[in-house]
Design an enzyme around this catalytic site. Structure first.
Site, short mmCIF file in Angstrom:
data_model
loop_
_atom_site.label_atom_id
_atom_site.label_comp_id
_atom_site.label_asym_id
_atom_site.label_seq_id
_atom_site.Cartn_x
_atom_site.Cartn_y
_atom_site.Cartn_z
N CYS A 89 -0.01 5.42 -0.31
CA CYS A 89 -1.05 6.44 -0.46
C CYS A 89 -0.77 7.34 -1.65
O CYS A 89 0.37 7.76 -1.87
CB CYS A 89 -1.16 7.27 0.81
SG CYS A 89 -1.88 6.37 2.20
N PRO A 102 0.83 -1.20 0.00
CA PRO A 102 0.00 0.00 0.00
C PRO A 102 0.87 1.26 0.00
O PRO A 102 1.81 1.38 0.80
CB PRO A 102 -0.79 -0.11 1.31
CG PRO A 102 -0.67 -1.54 1.72
CD PRO A 102 0.65 -2.00 1.22
N LEU A 111 13.12 -0.91 0.66
CA LEU A 111 14.23 -0.67 -0.26
C LEU A 111 14.71 -1.96 -0.93
O LEU A 111 15.91 -2.23 -1.03
CB LEU A 111 15.37 0.05 0.45
CG LEU A 111 15.04 1.45 1.01
CD1 LEU A 111 16.27 2.08 1.63
CD2 LEU A 111 14.47 2.35 -0.07
N TYR A 114 -0.05 4.40 13.22
CA TYR A 114 -1.48 4.65 13.11
C TYR A 114 -2.21 3.93 14.24
O TYR A 114 -1.59 3.35 15.11
CB TYR A 114 -1.97 4.28 11.71
CG TYR A 114 -1.26 5.10 10.65
CD1 TYR A 114 -1.25 6.50 10.71
CD2 TYR A 114 -0.55 4.50 9.61
CE1 TYR A 114 -0.58 7.26 9.76
CE2 TYR A 114 0.13 5.26 8.66
CZ TYR A 114 0.11 6.63 8.75
OH TYR A 114 0.79 7.39 7.82
N GLY A 118 7.92 -1.15 -3.18
CA GLY A 118 7.17 0.10 -3.14
C GLY A 118 7.70 1.12 -4.12
O GLY A 118 7.19 1.26 -5.23
#
Length: 359
Positions: free
Chosen positions: A25, A23, A306, A186, A328
């Protein structure tokens, strides 16, 4: 065949390869109006490109289980049927390309209501579509963030219900994998860590109390998520604090608890819950945390952090440090990374008919 391009089956879902997208954003949804939180053309193009590029599993970005659960006013949400219908367009295309569609269900807690990162990422108020954040304790993340409102026991129960409702909608939207976001400072991560959880009731203090909320969320989601579909949990394996934070030892212990409650894979990241800490970033810097969970438990794990080149990714899998790798930033740079890696390794990966000239 390279392990990187061997399928992986979890429950009744088979992911065609081990090259996965975590994921990330996009901060590109409408902040107000009838389409608030719904994916749009940008989200479709973004995820479709990675599916056409051969990615085995795509986990859609942190998606708020409620309006106040979003990281920013521009994040995706899945608290209404308009959002569900918009997601169906994306999941249909991903499935058509042989990619398994996943979604991360999230609540940002005290780190909610911030601006987009390319405009500074500072906390925003009602004048900029913002709201008052909530958290397990009335402790601000840092000097820039406001002091959040401490959740009551009844409000904690409401949030648990919001995760379950979001999972029902995710299923209706066509997702095959759901991931619960328990990382990066979070809400769930805030409950887990003694750095951010100073409660003295049943949700704070001991390890058992601090993990209670997370396990209640897992149980509520697992109850509505079909038995034949896998459920992931993303964790920050360490707060990177020398004292008073969540640790790698906690993560190994919690991995066993999560598996007992129906989690099928642990997505292992780190950090995000304590500001100003030193994180020794570098190629594969988080992989040892995934490797430890894999070595000390029977829960499948995915590694992230990474991971950029074919040899590095393949070695992580061949060394049994993880069951899959999540790329990512590299997939942002190169949507067709999986197809190029398959060509390099002499492996097979889905190629759209329209791209037959590239084979």
């Amino acid at each position: 065949m390279s392990t990187l391009f061997q399928p992986l089956s979890l429950r009744d879902v088979t992911v065609p390869n081990r090259v996965w997208m975590p994921p990330m954003c996009q901060y590109s949804a409408a902040p107000e109006g009838p389409d608030t939180g719904a994916p749009n053309d940008w989200h479709f193009a973004h995820y479709a490109a990675r599916a056409a590029g051969g990615t085995g599993l795509i986990i859609v970005e942190a998606t708020g289980v409620s309006p106040e659960g979003r990281i920013s006013p521009y994040d995706l949400g899945i608290w209404n049927d308009t959002q569900v219908e918009a997601f169906r367009r994306i999941t249909r295309f991903l499935v058509s390309q042989g990619t398994v569609p996943g979604i991360q269900l999230a609540h940002a807690g005290r780190k909610a209501s911030t601006d987009r990162p390319w405009t500074g990422g500072a906390p925003v108020g009602p004048e900029a579509y913002g709201w008052q954040p909530v958290a397990p304790s009335a402790l601000a993340y840092d000097e820039r963030h406001p002091v959040p409102t401490e959740l009551t026991i009844s409000q904690i129960g409401e949030v648990v219900g919001q995760f379950a409702d979001a999972a029902r909608r995710a299923l209706a939207a066509g997702f095959e994998v759901a991931e619960i976001h328990g990382a990066h400072g979070y809400l769930i991560n805030e409950f887990l860590s003694p750095h951010s959880n100073h409660r003295t009731d049943a949700y704070g203090g001991s390890y058992e109390n601090r993990t209670r909320f997370a396990l209640e969320v897992v149980d509520a989601v697992r109850e509505v998520w079909p038995d034949d579909k896998p459920l992931f949990f993303r964790i920050s394996a360490t707060d990177w604090l020398e004292d008073g934070g969540w640790t790698a030892d906690d993560t190994v212990r919690f991995a066993r608890d999560l598996q007992a409650h129906g989690i099928d894979l642990l997505d292992v990241s780190t950090g995000g819950n304590a500001s100003g800490v030193h994180i020794p970033t570098g190629p594969g810097y988080q992989v040892p945390f995934a490797a430890r969970v894999k070595a000390e438990t029977t829960l499948p794990v995915a590694a992230v952090g990474l991971i950029t080149d074919t040899g590095q990714a393949g070695k992580i899998l061949s060394n049994a440090e993880a069951d899959a790798v999540l790329l990512g930033r590299e997939l942002l740079r190169n949507p067709s990374w999986a197809r190029q890696a398959a060509r390099e390794l002499g492996a097979d990966v889905h190629v759209p008919d329209q791209y037959h000239r590239s084979v």
